[in-house]
Design an enzyme around this catalytic site. Structure first.
Site, mmCIF file in Angstrom:
data_model
loop_
_atom_site.group_PDB
_atom_site.id
_atom_site.type_symbol
_atom_site.label_atom_id
_atom_site.label_comp_id
_atom_site.label_asym_id
_atom_site.label_seq_id
_atom_site.Cartn_x
_atom_site.Cartn_y
_atom_site.Cartn_z
ATOM 1 C CG HIS A 152 -2.034 -0.998 1.099
ATOM 2 N ND1 HIS A 152 -3.029 -1.107 2.036
ATOM 3 C CD2 HIS A 152 -2.317 -1.920 0.148
ATOM 4 C CE1 HIS A 152 -3.880 -2.050 1.673
ATOM 5 N NE2 HIS A 152 -3.462 -2.568 0.524
ATOM 6 C CD GLU A 207 -2.026 3.942 3.351
ATOM 7 O OE1 GLU A 207 -3.207 4.060 3.701
ATOM 8 O OE2 GLU A 207 -1.678 3.184 2.411
ATOM 9 C CB CYS A 254 -6.179 -1.149 4.980
ATOM 10 S SG CYS A 254 -4.438 -1.638 5.096
#
Length: 153
Positions: free
Chosen positions: A83, A85, A111
């Site tokens: 992801h 992040e 998430c």
């Protein structure tokens, strides 16, 4: 004397635009996400969702999540990509940059996996422009004392 009207974006708008620009590098077939980690109004790291170094991207080999009919917001481990992040946090670590007490700007709500990483990385503020269907992430962040700031478009 004429007064200048400040048409510049706010700092949050400015860094969110950077996150949106970063998302254009994404190779995900489902959702293009960008992240920018900022400390003291300086960009420390950026990230977008895509496969690890040396691994074929989904836009080259297809989406495993689509093939398995995995709904959005579920079974994050069934994906060949990291992801946005995660990539931003890894980039900061690789460059030896502390992100303690920083802000992360993300085009989508993190998430639950990214939420846990954000907490342990010491990031103190999360700014997003869109939601994401992961209530556990919101619960974990809330318990850790982190609120998600939704930036209006």
């Amino acid at each position: 004397m004429a007064h200048k009207i400040d048409n510049r974006p706010s700092w949050d708008e400015y860094f969110m635009e950077m996150a949106e620009l970063t998302s254009h590098r994404s190779t995900c077939l489902r959702r293009q996400v960008g992240a920018v980690i900022v400390k003291d109004k300086h960009i420390i790291a950026t990230g977008y969702n895509g496969a690890p170094r040396g691994v074929a991207h989904c836009d080259e080999v297809g989406c495993l999540r689509e093939q398995l009919n995995v709904p959005s917001g579920e079974r994050h481990e069934l994906c060949r990509a990291l992801h946005a992040e995660q990539n931003a946090i890894i980039q900061a670590a690789t460059l030896g940059q502390s992100i303690e007490d920083s802000t992360i700007y993300v085009t989508n709500q993190p998430c639950s996996i990214c939420a846990k990483m954000i907490i342990n990385a010491g990031i103190k503020r999360i700014v997003v422009s869109e939601g994401y269907p992961d209530e556990l992430a919101v619960k974990i962040l809330d318990e850790a004392g982190l609120k998600i700031v939704m930036l209006e478009k």
